[in-house]
Design a protein around this motif. Structure first.
Motif, PDB file in Angstrom:
ATOM      1  N   UNK A   1       0.962  -1.705   0.281  1.00 50.31           N
ATOM      2  CA  UNK A   1       0.280   0.232   0.336  1.00 50.31           C
ATOM      3  C   UNK A   1       0.745   1.018   0.382  1.00 50.31           C
ATOM      4  N   UNK A   2       2.091   1.149  -0.453  1.00 49.85           N
ATOM      5  CA  UNK A   2       2.967   2.126  -0.397  1.00 49.85           C
ATOM      6  C   UNK A   2       2.465   3.457  -1.845  1.00 49.85           C
ATOM      7  N   UNK A   3       3.180   4.425  -1.284  1.00 49.64           N
ATOM      8  CA  UNK A   3       2.578   5.410  -1.659  1.00 49.64           C
ATOM      9  C   UNK A   3       3.475   6.714  -2.893  1.00 49.64           C
ATOM     10  N   UNK A   4       3.740   6.899  -3.424  1.00 48.74           N
ATOM     11  CA  UNK A   4       4.492   7.524  -4.672  1.00 48.74           C
ATOM     12  C   UNK A   4       4.046   9.257  -4.543  1.00 48.74           C
ATOM     13  N   UNK A   5       4.780  10.112  -4.419  1.00 51.56           N
ATOM     14  CA  UNK A   5       5.122  11.307  -4.378  1.00 51.56           C
ATOM     15  C   UNK A   5       5.809  12.379  -5.369  1.00 51.56           C
ATOM     16  N   UNK A   6       5.068  12.697  -6.760  1.00 52.74           N
ATOM     17  CA  UNK A   6       6.169  13.382  -7.156  1.00 52.74           C
ATOM     18  C   UNK A   6       6.096  15.130  -6.630  1.00 52.74           C
ATOM     19  N   UNK A   7       6.785  15.525  -7.197  1.00 51.45           N
ATOM     20  CA  UNK A   7       7.024  16.761  -7.032  1.00 51.45           C
ATOM     21  C   UNK A   7       5.605  17.980  -7.510  1.00 51.45           C
ATOM     22  N   UNK A   8       5.236  17.345  -8.353  1.00 53.16           N
ATOM     23  CA  UNK A   8       3.659  18.560  -9.608  1.00 53.16           C
ATOM     24  C   UNK A   8       3.319  17.780  -9.897  1.00 53.16           C
ATOM     25  N   UNK A   9       2.183  17.842 -10.665  1.00 50.74           N
ATOM     26  CA  UNK A   9       1.501  16.436 -11.298  1.00 50.74           C
ATOM     27  C   UNK A   9       1.752  17.313 -12.120  1.00 50.74           C
ATOM     28  N   UNK A  10       1.797  16.353 -13.684  1.00 50.23           N
ATOM     29  CA  UNK A  10       1.655  16.273 -14.894  1.00 50.23           C
ATOM     30  C   UNK A  10       0.702  15.911 -16.108  1.00 50.23           C
ATOM     31  N   UNK A  11       1.110  16.018 -17.221  1.00 54.69           N
ATOM     32  CA  UNK A  11       0.028  15.011 -18.106  1.00 54.69           C
ATOM     33  C   UNK A  11       0.266  13.882 -18.307  1.00 54.69           C
ATOM     34  N   UNK A  12       1.561  13.607 -17.860  1.00 51.09           N
ATOM     35  CA  UNK A  12       2.345  12.701 -17.430  1.00 51.09           C
ATOM     36  C   UNK A  12       1.923  11.659 -16.769  1.00 51.09           C
ATOM     37  N   UNK A  13       2.077  12.102 -15.184  1.00 53.80           N
ATOM     38  CA  UNK A  13       2.004  11.891 -14.630  1.00 53.80           C
ATOM     39  C   UNK A  13       1.380  12.628 -13.103  1.00 53.80           C
ATOM     40  N   UNK A  14       0.181  11.512 -12.500  1.00 54.19           N
ATOM     41  CA  UNK A  14      -0.269  12.617 -10.968  1.00 54.19           C
ATOM     42  C   UNK A  14       0.939  13.102 -10.300  1.00 54.19           C
ATOM     43  N   UNK A  15       0.109  13.742  -9.137  1.00 54.74           N
ATOM     44  CA  UNK A  15       1.219  14.076  -8.190  1.00 54.74           C
ATOM     45  C   UNK A  15       1.400  13.090  -7.165  1.00 54.74           C
ATOM     46  N   UNK A  16      -0.033  12.169  -7.269  1.00 55.48           N
ATOM     47  CA  UNK A  16      -0.059  11.236  -5.560  1.00 55.48           C
ATOM     48  C   UNK A  16      -0.383   9.335  -6.816  1.00 55.48           C
ATOM     49  N   UNK A  17       0.474   8.414  -6.823  1.00 60.07           N
ATOM     50  CA  UNK A  17       0.368   7.212  -6.979  1.00 60.07           C
ATOM     51  C   UNK A  17       1.026   6.270  -5.791  1.00 60.07           C
ATOM     52  N   UNK A  18      -0.867   5.350  -5.410  1.00 58.75           N
ATOM     53  CA  UNK A  18      -1.084   4.398  -4.143  1.00 58.75           C
ATOM     54  C   UNK A  18      -0.496   3.253  -4.735  1.00 58.75           C
ATOM     55  N   UNK A  19      -0.464   1.946  -3.781  1.00 60.52           N
ATOM     56  CA  UNK A  19      -0.440   0.580  -3.899  1.00 60.52           C
ATOM     57  C   UNK A  19       0.675   0.383  -4.790  1.00 60.52           C
ATOM     58  N   UNK A  20       1.313  -0.422  -4.569  1.00 56.91           N
ATOM     59  CA  UNK A  20       2.955  -1.317  -5.265  1.00 56.91           C
ATOM     60  C   UNK A  20       2.615  -1.487  -7.025  1.00 56.91           C
ATOM     61  N   UNK A  21       1.267  -1.459  -7.467  1.00 60.04           N
ATOM     62  CA  UNK A  21       1.315  -2.310  -8.560  1.00 60.04           C
ATOM     63  C   UNK A  21       1.151  -1.336  -9.175  1.00 60.04           C
ATOM     64  N   UNK A  22       0.658   0.250  -8.775  1.00 59.48           N
ATOM     65  CA  UNK A  22       0.039   1.601  -9.249  1.00 59.48           C
ATOM     66  C   UNK A  22       1.970   1.674  -9.183  1.00 59.48           C
ATOM     67  N   UNK A  23       2.359   1.849  -8.384  1.00 56.91           N
ATOM     68  CA  UNK A  23       3.644   2.124  -8.972  1.00 56.91           C
ATOM     69  C   UNK A  23       4.894   1.609  -9.566  1.00 56.91           C
ATOM     70  N   UNK A  24       4.705  -0.099  -9.652  1.00 54.19           N
ATOM     71  CA  UNK A  24       5.487  -0.323 -10.777  1.00 54.19           C
ATOM     72  C   UNK A  24       4.650   0.181 -12.191  1.00 54.19           C
ATOM     73  N   UNK A  25       4.095   0.242 -12.803  1.00 55.26           N
ATOM     74  CA  UNK A  25       2.902   0.878 -13.851  1.00 55.26           C
ATOM     75  C   UNK A  25       3.827   2.392 -14.221  1.00 55.26           C
ATOM     76  N   UNK A  26       3.642   2.851 -12.936  1.00 53.49           N
ATOM     77  CA  UNK A  26       4.575   4.006 -13.285  1.00 53.49           C
ATOM     78  C   UNK A  26       5.666   4.578 -13.681  1.00 53.49           C
ATOM     79  N   UNK A  27       6.634   3.248 -13.427  1.00 54.27           N
ATOM     80  CA  UNK A  27       8.127   3.293 -13.602  1.00 54.27           C
ATOM     81  C   UNK A  27       8.260   2.740 -14.964  1.00 54.27           C
ATOM     82  N   UNK A  28       7.341   2.045 -15.264  1.00 57.40           N
ATOM     83  CA  UNK A  28       7.162   0.604 -16.760  1.00 57.40           C
ATOM     84  C   UNK A  28       6.985   1.910 -17.700  1.00 57.40           C
ATOM     85  N   UNK A  29       6.146   3.173 -17.223  1.00 59.05           N
ATOM     86  CA  UNK A  29       5.418   4.414 -18.263  1.00 59.05           C
ATOM     87  C   UNK A  29       6.536   5.587 -18.403  1.00 59.05           C
TER      88      UNK A  29
END
Length: 119
Positions: A30-58
């Motif tokens: 249930x980890x959370x990943x927080x970017x410095x700011x939201x962008x067209x490519x990434x949201x400000x906050x990503x919740x959950x390991x699977x979503x974080x892994x997908x963000x990394x692949x993107x």
């Protein structure tokens, strides 16, 4: 694992670089990943390991060439640690970028529960 051991392992894996193994091994489900700011490519906050892994692949899919990566040794205080990350890369369609940030991690029950990036 202690916070120091987690920090050392994360830095070692990121220096290879093997970010996905670091996340799968060290992050809570249930980890959370927080970017410095939201962008067209990434949201400000990503919740959950699977979503974080997908963000990394993107992010990896957006890279054309990595020229260099530097990660500092971790600085640990209690259940928190940070390190600096410098990524010199050419992004597809965006040109060469020199990205510098402080990466801050919180650990609970032997797993990283949050990461945030500061520029």
């Amino acid at each position: 694992m202690t916070t120091q051991q987690i920090a050392d392992r994360l830095v070692a894996l990121c220096r290879i670089p093997d970010y996905e193994t670091a996340q799968r091994e060290l992050f809570a489900e249930d980890a959370v990943s927080i970017e410095p700011y939201a962008s067209e490519d990434f949201p400000k906050e990503t919740k959950g390991l699977n979503a974080i892994l997908e963000k990394g692949k993107k992010f990896e899919s957006m890279l054309e060439t990595i020229h260099s990566t530097r990660i500092s040794d971790p600085l640990v205080a209690g259940n928190v640690f940070c390190c600096t990350l410098n990524l010199d890369a050419t992004m597809k369609g965006k040109g060469r970028m020199d990205m510098n940030e402080i990466c801050l991690y919180h650990v609970k029950d032997g797993k990283i529960v949050s990461e945030s990036f500061h520029v």
